[in-house]
Design an enzyme around this catalytic site. Structure first.
Site, mmCIF file in Angstrom:
data_model
loop_
_atom_site.group_PDB
_atom_site.id
_atom_site.type_symbol
_atom_site.label_atom_id
_atom_site.label_comp_id
_atom_site.label_asym_id
_atom_site.label_seq_id
_atom_site.Cartn_x
_atom_site.Cartn_y
_atom_site.Cartn_z
ATOM 1 N N TRP A 47 0.828 -1.211 0.000
ATOM 2 C CA TRP A 47 0.000 0.000 0.000
ATOM 3 C C TRP A 47 0.861 1.259 0.000
ATOM 4 O O TRP A 47 0.635 2.184 0.776
ATOM 5 C CB TRP A 47 -0.980 0.011 1.181
ATOM 6 C CG TRP A 47 -1.869 -1.186 1.243
ATOM 7 C CD1 TRP A 47 -1.861 -2.167 2.171
ATOM 8 C CD2 TRP A 47 -2.910 -1.528 0.309
ATOM 9 N NE1 TRP A 47 -2.828 -3.105 1.898
ATOM 10 C CE2 TRP A 47 -3.474 -2.735 0.748
ATOM 11 C CE3 TRP A 47 -3.398 -0.923 -0.856
ATOM 12 C CZ2 TRP A 47 -4.525 -3.349 0.071
ATOM 13 C CZ3 TRP A 47 -4.437 -1.553 -1.531
ATOM 14 C CH2 TRP A 47 -4.989 -2.752 -1.059
ATOM 15 N N GLU B 232 -2.427 6.060 7.527
ATOM 16 C CA GLU B 232 -1.767 6.959 8.486
ATOM 17 C C GLU B 232 -2.353 6.799 9.891
ATOM 18 O O GLU B 232 -2.442 7.750 10.662
ATOM 19 C CB GLU B 232 -1.878 8.424 8.046
ATOM 20 C CG GLU B 232 -1.533 8.705 6.607
ATOM 21 C CD GLU B 232 -0.042 8.631 6.332
ATOM 22 O OE1 GLU B 232 0.720 8.410 7.287
ATOM 23 O OE2 GLU B 232 0.362 8.793 5.173
#
Length: 408
Positions: free
Chosen positions: A186, A387
């Site tokens: 990713w 994140e």
């Protein structure tokens, strides 16, 4: 004696007059980014999302560099050295166009460039930062792995010393070459990057490495079949016994403090960016409600629609105020990680709720790429997770509140 001001007509997109909080210079930054996005990206973004690729991403990155947006909050080496609020406003405008565009800028500046700027050697900084700032080179950041997302300490990518190599380094880290093995997953910008900042487990703990992507054994196959962040390059990084000189390691940091400090920089930008996606969806819903006629009246005249619009406006203003506060605080004295978590957690959740509500206002048209709403909603499903997931940011705030770590 107080003289009352003449009432100004209310701006439905800014009832609280948050724009008055900006300095003239900050408005100039905001307007420059908005103008660029409107001219260069908005006419094409729905098509790029549908096709699953950005047309001429290298050309676009160079234009972003010419505008001074890449690493804009960093000092020196060709970086603009602007404030945290300036950077936040840029993220908001970029993500109002598309989360993928903000991700391109965020990963370049707040992850790859920040890591080199904060922890790199002078040689690494002078070699890469000017090119990355100009957009003539693209960077990526390799931390997440297929089996290691929220727990980066369990990473399986390794780096080991090999004294038999032909190291080009003569510095303190020059005791032989490094051999890297592993996988990252990713990774934004991976397939188009010229350099990757890769984090790996060594005998001294987690270390960061500056990896030119033309290094033998490095590959970055693109991840396909995404239904979110489609106007963004997402890749796997494959590291098959790649050999790096001793000078490739980031010399100024050891342990997870390095990658986590980089993530905090990026998370701060997300707190602003999410409000851009929310603003775009709210604007679309407000305009649509005024134009859409049902039962002989615009649907904006119905109580339930007005309730939806009001709720969206409230959450948008509160989230934007939070982003402003974090930006001013960051510029003044810096942010604690839990403060960044406040912004990332609250604003991504609020933005996704706004987009989902906006979709209901548009009815069936809400799923069409003729409008930005479903694109923003799909993108925010990823922003909610990357994140730092909702769960991880919740526990970070919980630990700050109670003094108890509940991660395990």
């Amino acid at each position: 004696m107080h003289t009352p001001h003449s009432p100004r007509p209310a701006d439905p997109l800014d009832l609280l007059e948050l724009d008055s909080m900006l300095t003239p210079d900050e408005r100039a930054v905001r307007d420059a980014v908005r103008t660029f996005c409107d001219r260069r990206v908005e006419p094409h973004i729905a098509e790029w999302f549908e096709q699953g690729e950005i047309e001429d991403i290298r050309g676009l990155t160079k234009e972003l560099g010419e505008l001074g947006l890449l690493g804009m909050h960093l000092e020196g080496y060709g970086c603009a050295g602007m404030s945290a609020v300036d950077y936040g406003l840029a993220c908001l405008e970029l993500e109002a166009t598309d989360s993928g565009l903000r991700s391109l800028v965020s990963v370049q500046g707040s992850l790859a460039m920040y890591a080199i700027h904060a922890f790199g050697s002078e040689e690494q900084k002078t070699e890469w930062l000017p090119r990355l700032a100009a957009g003539t080179a693209i960077g990526c950041f390799g931390l997440t792995e297929p089996d290691s997302g929220s727990d980066p300490g369990s990473m399986r990518t390794t780096a080991r010393r090999d004294g038999g190599g032909t190291s080009r380094s003569s510095g303190a880290e020059s005791g032989g070459d490094w051999i890297l093995d592993g996988r990252k997953m990713w990774i934004t910008n991976g397939s188009v990057a010229d350099v990757a900042v890769v984090w790996a487990l060594t005998e001294d703990g987690v270390r960061g490495f500056v990896v030119p992507t033309d290094t033998p054994g490095f590959s970055a196959p693109a991840i396909k079949h995404k239904m979110s962040l489609r106007a963004s390059v997402t890749s796997e990084l494959v590291l098959d016994s790649i050999r790096l000189p001793g000078s490739a390691v980031l010399p100024e940091v050891r342990g997870l403090r390095g990658p986590l400090s980089c993530l905090n920089e990026a998370r701060y930008g997300i707190a602003w960016g999410a409000m851009g996606a929310a603003r775009s969806s709210f604007r679309a819903a407000l305009a649509y409600a005024g134009d859409r006629i049902q039962f002989g009246r615009p649907i904006s005249s119905f109580q339930l629609t007005q309730a939806k619009l009001t709720d969206m406006a409230l959450e948008l203003a509160k989230g934007t105020l939070l982003a402003f506060h974090l930006g001013r605080t960051k510029d003044d004295r810096g942010l604690h990680p839990e403060q960044v978590s406040y912004g990332k957690l609250n604003n991504t959740r609020a933005a996704l709720d706004i987009c989902r509500t906006a979709r209901t206002v548009l009815g069936a048209n809400g799923i069409s790429l003729e409008y930005p709403v479903i694109r923003h909603a799909n993108n925010l499903e990823s922003i909610l997770t990357y994140e730092g997931t909702v769960e991880m940011h919740t526990l970070m705030i919980g630990q700050a509140l109670t003094g108890q770590a509940a991660f395990r």
